[in-house]
Design a protein around this motif. Structure first.
Motif, PDB file in Angstrom:
ATOM      1  N   SER A 172     -11.716  -8.191  13.535  1.00  0.00           N
ATOM      2  CA  SER A 172     -13.009  -8.631  14.047  1.00  0.00           C
ATOM      3  C   SER A 172     -13.267  -7.956  15.380  1.00  0.00           C
ATOM      4  N   THR A 173     -14.515  -7.615  15.630  1.00  0.00           N
ATOM      5  CA  THR A 173     -14.898  -7.096  16.946  1.00  0.00           C
ATOM      6  C   THR A 173     -15.661  -8.145  17.749  1.00  0.00           C
ATOM      7  N   GLN A 174     -15.857  -9.317  17.154  1.00  0.00           N
ATOM      8  CA  GLN A 174     -16.620 -10.377  17.817  1.00  0.00           C
ATOM      9  C   GLN A 174     -15.756 -11.546  18.267  1.00  0.00           C
ATOM     10  N   TYR A 175     -14.623 -11.744  17.589  1.00  0.00           N
ATOM     11  CA  TYR A 175     -13.805 -12.921  17.865  1.00  0.00           C
ATOM     12  C   TYR A 175     -12.341 -12.534  18.055  1.00  0.00           C
ATOM     13  N   ALA A 229     -15.027  -1.618   7.381  1.00  0.00           N
ATOM     14  CA  ALA A 229     -14.851  -1.426   8.825  1.00  0.00           C
ATOM     15  C   ALA A 229     -16.186  -1.223   9.527  1.00  0.00           C
ATOM     16  N   THR A 230     -17.083  -0.454   8.926  1.00  0.00           N
ATOM     17  CA  THR A 230     -18.362  -0.176   9.573  1.00  0.00           C
ATOM     18  C   THR A 230     -19.271  -1.398   9.590  1.00  0.00           C
ATOM     19  N   SER A 231     -18.926  -2.418   8.813  1.00  0.00           N
ATOM     20  CA  SER A 231     -19.733  -3.640   8.786  1.00  0.00           C
ATOM     21  C   SER A 231     -19.383  -4.591   9.922  1.00  0.00           C
ATOM     22  N   LEU A 232     -18.324  -4.308  10.665  1.00  0.00           N
ATOM     23  CA  LEU A 232     -17.829  -5.252  11.670  1.00  0.00           C
ATOM     24  C   LEU A 232     -18.881  -5.718  12.687  1.00  0.00           C
ATOM     25  N   PRO A 233     -19.797  -4.855  13.147  1.00  0.00           N
ATOM     26  CA  PRO A 233     -20.791  -5.369  14.102  1.00  0.00           C
ATOM     27  C   PRO A 233     -21.690  -6.456  13.530  1.00  0.00           C
ATOM     28  N   ASP A 234     -21.758  -6.552  12.208  1.00  0.00           N
ATOM     29  CA  ASP A 234     -22.703  -7.471  11.576  1.00  0.00           C
ATOM     30  C   ASP A 234     -22.058  -8.695  10.950  1.00  0.00           C
ATOM     31  N   VAL A 235     -20.727  -8.772  10.983  1.00  0.00           N
ATOM     32  CA  VAL A 235     -20.027  -9.888  10.333  1.00  0.00           C
ATOM     33  C   VAL A 235     -18.972 -10.453  11.273  1.00  0.00           C
ATOM     34  N   ASN A 237      -5.642  -0.042   5.336  1.00  0.00           N
ATOM     35  CA  ASN A 237      -5.019   0.773   6.374  1.00  0.00           C
ATOM     36  C   ASN A 237      -5.633   2.153   6.512  1.00  0.00           C
ATOM     37  N   ASP A 238      -6.105   2.724   5.392  1.00  0.00           N
ATOM     38  CA  ASP A 238      -6.657   4.072   5.433  1.00  0.00           C
ATOM     39  C   ASP A 238      -7.857   4.196   6.360  1.00  0.00           C
ATOM     40  N   PHE A 239      -8.522   3.089   6.663  1.00  0.00           N
ATOM     41  CA  PHE A 239      -9.770   3.151   7.408  1.00  0.00           C
ATOM     42  C   PHE A 239      -9.699   2.476   8.775  1.00  0.00           C
ATOM     43  N   VAL A 240      -8.549   1.933   9.129  1.00  0.00           N
ATOM     44  CA  VAL A 240      -8.438   1.191  10.380  1.00  0.00           C
ATOM     45  C   VAL A 240      -8.687   2.090  11.584  1.00  0.00           C
ATOM     46  N   GLY A 263     -11.910   3.164  14.883  1.00  0.00           N
ATOM     47  CA  GLY A 263     -11.631   2.986  16.292  1.00  0.00           C
ATOM     48  C   GLY A 263     -10.780   1.774  16.596  1.00  0.00           C
ATOM     49  N   LEU A 264     -10.107   1.261  15.568  1.00  0.00           N
ATOM     50  CA  LEU A 264      -9.240   0.099  15.727  1.00  0.00           C
ATOM     51  C   LEU A 264      -7.783   0.536  15.706  1.00  0.00           C
ATOM     52  N   SER A 265      -6.905  -0.348  16.123  1.00  0.00           N
ATOM     53  CA  SER A 265      -5.471  -0.122  15.959  1.00  0.00           C
ATOM     54  C   SER A 265      -4.924  -1.226  15.080  1.00  0.00           C
TER      55      SER A 265
END
Length: 296
Positions: A121-124, A190-196, A203-206, A210-212
Motif C-alpha cells: 500500500s502507498t496510502q496506509y 502495482a500501478t493501481s496503488l494510488p487509487d486503492v 514479485n516480478d513487478f514490485v 518503485g517499491l521494495s
C-alpha cells in the motif's frame, strides 16, 4: 513468482536420470553449441543474474538466449509452439492451470525457488488502517488470484467461502468482508496503488513500481510445506523432459553461487531456494491438474 504460471503421470523423471545428466558436461555442451542457443523465456530479463547465468552456461559450452516477456500469459504458448526451448517464470500451480485450460502437457524439469506473495500500500502503513469498504486488488490469473485472496484472509481483511483454497476467486469473498476485492492483470496491480487501499503484487513487478520487498505489509510463508505448489520451475515440452542439455542448464542455475546470490538480491533476500527432484515436481503438477479438473 519472481521478478522476473493431458496427464503427465507417465512423464515422471527419475531422480537418477536428473543427477546423471547433471554430472555430464562434455557431449551435452558440444551438442548445444552445434544446435545453436537454447532459448529460455522469462519475465524480467533485466535482473542481473540472468546475464550471470548465461555466462555460467557459456563456461560449460552451452549458449543461452534469454527471451524476455512482459506478461505471464506469453511464455507458455511460446514454449508449446516451439518458439522457446524452456521457460522459467512460473510456479507449479500456474503451469497446471495453463495445461488444463490449454489442453497442453508442458512439464517441470527443475526447481529454482519459492517466493512470498506480498500485500502493498502507498496510502496506509498497516492493514489495520485499511478503511471498511475500501478496495484491494489482486492478480486476475487463477493461481495468483487465489493465493492473494488467502493472504488477505490471513490478515482479516476478507472471509472466503468454505475457508478458501487454491481455487478461490473474488466471487468467493463473503459479503460483510472488511474490504472489497477486484482482480486486475498482474502487471497492473502495482500501478493501481494510488487509487486503492492496497494491492497484491507479484514479485516480478514490485521494484518496477518503485517499491521494495521490505515495503510489504503482509506476505504468505514460502517455507511452509503447503507452499510446494508455488515452487518456481524450469518448464519444457513433454518430449524434452529428459534432454541432457536442458537438465544441465537447471543444474548450472541451481549450483552457480553467483546466480543464486543474484536471484536472492533481486528478491530482496525473500526467496527460499529449493532443489526439489524433478519427479516430485511432476507428481505435484499432476496432483494440481487433477484437482483443477475436479473443480471445473
Amino acid at each position: 513468482m519472481t521478478k522476473r504460471l493431458a496427464s503427465v503421470a507417465a512423464l515422471a523423471l527419475p531422480l537418477a536420470l536428473l543427477l546423471g545428466a547433471c554430472a555430464s558436461t562434455g557431449d551435452t555442451a558440444g551438442d548445444a553449441a552445434q544446435e545453436g542457443p537454447v532459448r529460455i523465456g522469462v519475465v524480467g530479463a533485466g535482473d542481473p543474474y540472468w546475464e550471470t547465468y548465461t555466462e555460467a552456461a557459456a563456461d560449460e559450452g552451452i549458449e543461452v538466449d534469454i527471451v524476455d516477456f512482459t506478461e505471464y500469459t506469453q511464455p507458455n504458448p511460446a514454449l508449446s509452439a516451439g518458439e522457446l526451448d524452456l521457460n522459467q517464470f512460473q510456479h507449479i500451480i500456474y503451469l497446471a492451470t495453463y495445461n488444463v485450460n490449454a489442453d497442453d502437457d508442458l512439464v517441470p524439469i527443475g526447481s529454482t525457488a519459492t517466493y512470498p506473495l506480498g500485500l502493498y500500500s502507498t496510502q496506509y502503513d498497516s492493514v489495520d488502517d485499511f478503511p471498511a469498504g475500501s478496495t484491494v486488488v489482486v492478480p486476475d490469473d487463477e493461481s495468483n488470484q487465489a493465493r492473494g485472496l488467502l493472504v488477505l484472509q490471513a490478515q482479516g481483511l476478507i472471509e472466503l467461502k468454505d475457508g478458501g483454497s487454491v481455487f478461490s476467486t473474488v466471487a468467493d469473498v463473503e459479503p460483510g468482508s472488511k474490504v472489497t476485492v477486484e482482480a486486475l492483470d498482474a502487471a497492473l496491480t502495482a500501478t493501481s496503488l494510488p487509487d486503492v487501499a492496497g494491492a497484491i503484487i507479484n514479485n516480478d513487478f514490485v521494484e518496477d513500481a518503485g517499491l521494495s520487498f521490505e515495503d510489504a505489509l503482509a506476505t504468505d510463508d514460502p517455507s511452509d510445506p503447503s507452499a510446494q505448489p508455488y515452487i518456481n520451475i524450469f518448464a519444457a515440452k513433454a518430449e524434452d523432459a529428459d534432454n541432457p542439455t536442458y537438465l544441465k542448464l537447471v543444474q548450472i542455475f541451481q549450483d552457480t553461487q553467483a546466480v543464486t546470490d543474484g536471484l536472492q538480491e533481486a528478491s530482496g533476500n525473500s526467496a527460499v531456494l529449493v532443489k526439489t527432484p524433478a519427479d516430485e515436481l511432476v507428481s505435484a503438477l499432476k496432483d494440481v491438474e487433477d484437482d483443477i479438473r475436479a473443480n471445473q
